[in-house]
Design a protein around this motif. Sequence first.
Motif, PDB file in Angstrom:
ATOM      1  N   VAL A 187      60.497  57.187  -2.137  1.00 17.26           N
ATOM      2  CA  VAL A 187      61.241  56.922  -3.303  1.00 17.26           C
ATOM      3  C   VAL A 187      61.908  58.459  -3.381  1.00 17.26           C
ATOM      4  N   THR A 188      61.700  59.349  -3.466  1.00  8.66           N
ATOM      5  CA  THR A 188      62.444  60.711  -3.451  1.00  8.66           C
ATOM      6  C   THR A 188      63.630  60.677  -2.563  1.00  8.66           C
ATOM      7  N   SER A 189      63.432  60.255  -0.982  1.00  8.93           N
ATOM      8  CA  SER A 189      64.378  60.256  -0.226  1.00  8.93           C
ATOM      9  C   SER A 189      65.736  58.975  -0.717  1.00  8.93           C
ATOM     10  N   LEU A 190      64.947  57.896  -0.995  1.00  4.57           N
ATOM     11  CA  LEU A 190      65.948  57.095  -1.606  1.00  4.57           C
ATOM     12  C   LEU A 190      66.753  57.463  -2.775  1.00  4.57           C
ATOM     13  N   ALA A 191      65.885  58.396  -3.759  1.00  6.93           N
ATOM     14  CA  ALA A 191      66.879  58.723  -4.777  1.00  6.93           C
ATOM     15  C   ALA A 191      67.951  59.597  -4.421  1.00  6.93           C
ATOM     16  N   TYR A 192      67.912  60.393  -3.416  1.00  4.40           N
ATOM     17  CA  TYR A 192      69.057  61.226  -3.101  1.00  4.40           C
ATOM     18  C   TYR A 192      69.956  60.484  -2.067  1.00  4.40           C
ATOM     19  N   GLY A 193      69.707  59.447  -1.353  1.00  2.00           N
ATOM     20  CA  GLY A 193      70.475  58.672  -0.636  1.00  2.00           C
ATOM     21  C   GLY A 193      71.333  57.559  -1.029  1.00  2.00           C
ATOM     22  N   CYS A 194      70.703  57.037  -2.489  1.00  2.00           N
ATOM     23  CA  CYS A 194      71.428  56.030  -2.927  1.00  2.00           C
ATOM     24  C   CYS A 194      71.516  56.371  -4.107  1.00  2.00           C
ATOM     25  N   PRO A 195      72.577  57.201  -4.785  1.00  2.00           N
ATOM     26  CA  PRO A 195      72.670  57.883  -6.039  1.00  2.00           C
ATOM     27  C   PRO A 195      73.441  56.631  -6.885  1.00  2.00           C
ATOM     28  N   ASP A 196      74.022  55.360  -6.277  1.00  2.00           N
ATOM     29  CA  ASP A 196      74.486  54.574  -7.194  1.00  2.00           C
ATOM     30  C   ASP A 196      73.501  53.333  -7.814  1.00  2.00           C
ATOM     31  N   LEU A 197      72.339  53.702  -7.709  1.00  5.91           N
ATOM     32  CA  LEU A 197      71.210  52.721  -8.014  1.00  5.91           C
ATOM     33  C   LEU A 197      71.316  52.528  -9.630  1.00  5.91           C
ATOM     34  N   ARG A 198      71.365  51.056  -9.752  1.00  7.39           N
ATOM     35  CA  ARG A 198      71.267  50.772 -11.337  1.00  7.39           C
ATOM     36  C   ARG A 198      70.010  50.289 -11.667  1.00  7.39           C
ATOM     37  N   CYS A 199      69.461  49.629 -10.591  1.00  6.68           N
ATOM     38  CA  CYS A 199      67.985  48.909 -11.269  1.00  6.68           C
ATOM     39  C   CYS A 199      67.303  49.195  -9.845  1.00  6.68           C
ATOM     40  N   LEU A 200      65.965  49.517 -10.395  1.00  7.12           N
ATOM     41  CA  LEU A 200      64.879  49.979  -9.345  1.00  7.12           C
ATOM     42  C   LEU A 200      63.556  49.174  -9.886  1.00  7.12           C
ATOM     43  N   ASP A 201      62.824  48.419  -9.028  1.00  5.93           N
ATOM     44  CA  ASP A 201      61.605  47.814  -9.555  1.00  5.93           C
ATOM     45  C   ASP A 201      60.642  48.527  -8.699  1.00  5.93           C
ATOM     46  N   LEU A 202      59.522  49.314  -9.305  1.00  9.59           N
ATOM     47  CA  LEU A 202      58.451  49.812  -8.519  1.00  9.59           C
ATOM     48  C   LEU A 202      57.087  49.431  -9.093  1.00  9.59           C
ATOM     49  N   CYS A 203      57.078  48.247  -9.802  1.00  7.03           N
ATOM     50  CA  CYS A 203      56.112  47.925 -10.307  1.00  7.03           C
ATOM     51  C   CYS A 203      54.783  47.506  -9.263  1.00  7.03           C
ATOM     52  N   GLY A 204      53.594  48.077  -9.455  1.00 16.62           N
ATOM     53  CA  GLY A 204      52.712  47.992  -8.548  1.00 16.62           C
ATOM     54  C   GLY A 204      52.587  49.144  -7.465  1.00 16.62           C
ATOM     55  N   CYS A 205      53.525  49.852  -7.392  1.00 20.51           N
ATOM     56  CA  CYS A 205      53.477  50.926  -6.566  1.00 20.51           C
ATOM     57  C   CYS A 205      52.737  51.963  -6.631  1.00 20.51           C
ATOM     58  N   VAL A 206      51.483  51.885  -6.123  1.00 25.13           N
ATOM     59  CA  VAL A 206      50.316  52.518  -6.895  1.00 25.13           C
ATOM     60  C   VAL A 206      50.207  54.021  -6.348  1.00 25.13           C
TER      61      VAL A 206
END
Length: 282
Positions: A187-206
């Motif tokens: 998720v941290t890598s995703l955050a800095y690689g995809c700065p235009d994210l509008r919607c992110l579903d992490l439900c159940g990512c324990v």
Amino acid sequence: MHIKRQLSADVFSIGSVVMVKACLMCWKNMNNLVLSLAPKFTKLLTLDTAVETIAKFCHGLQDLDLSKSFKLGDRSLYALAYGCRNLAKLNISGCTSFSDEGLEYLTKFCRKLKILNLCGCVKAATDCALHCSFISKFISFIPINLTRTWRIHGFQPNTPVAAIGQNNNMLHSLNLGWCDNVGDLGVTSLAYGCPDLRCLDLCGCVRITDDSLIALASGCLHLRSIGLYYCRNIIDRAMYSLAYSRVKNKASIWQPMKGRYDEEGLRSLNISQCTALTPSAV
């Protein structure tokens, strides 16, 4: 478009790859073909062959729904990577046979993806499939505690890997619901690689913790919706980070500009069953 529905419901239900080829050769300009394979392919023995045929003849395909196609394997992802590089929307939720190697390969070639649904893809959606290639180019912008998180997980900043965070920086919507192999590293890598994210579903990512939310608050300033249902390792610090990020960037986010959305900023946050949060943070 009635042709699309007929292709999905009638052609595939009889399991004829020959007819698939004939139909696709006649309709070369179907750029927005949407197929829901699971209910239609009950009589088709080789699902991967059907997807390979689609990839061979529909090079302009932009929208594809393969949800709940349990028998599909990585062959389908390899075929789409070669034949459908204009894909902008892909739904492979519930496709439990795909691997993270197959997903990495797909995202390496399909770089125009804006909407990707990986809900329930427990083998495909992993930290390996998400973290960035040559993340060191972002290193000056990343807090020390996050780089420490990567090293704890055995990831070195200069490690070259093909991943969503590197290849798909046009992503606007990503569903990782119930992908329990996704953690802070991804998720941290995703955050800095995809700065235009509008919607992110992490439900159940324990496995995710506050580090993931801190990264999202810093790197994805356009986020409007975050799903954290049942993420029980999220504590108050995550909420404070989101709130601080909204205030810090309020001027740049909410300032009226031509071409922007009418309203920006976080509008939907699902923290149901996040039992570690206290009332004060909420």
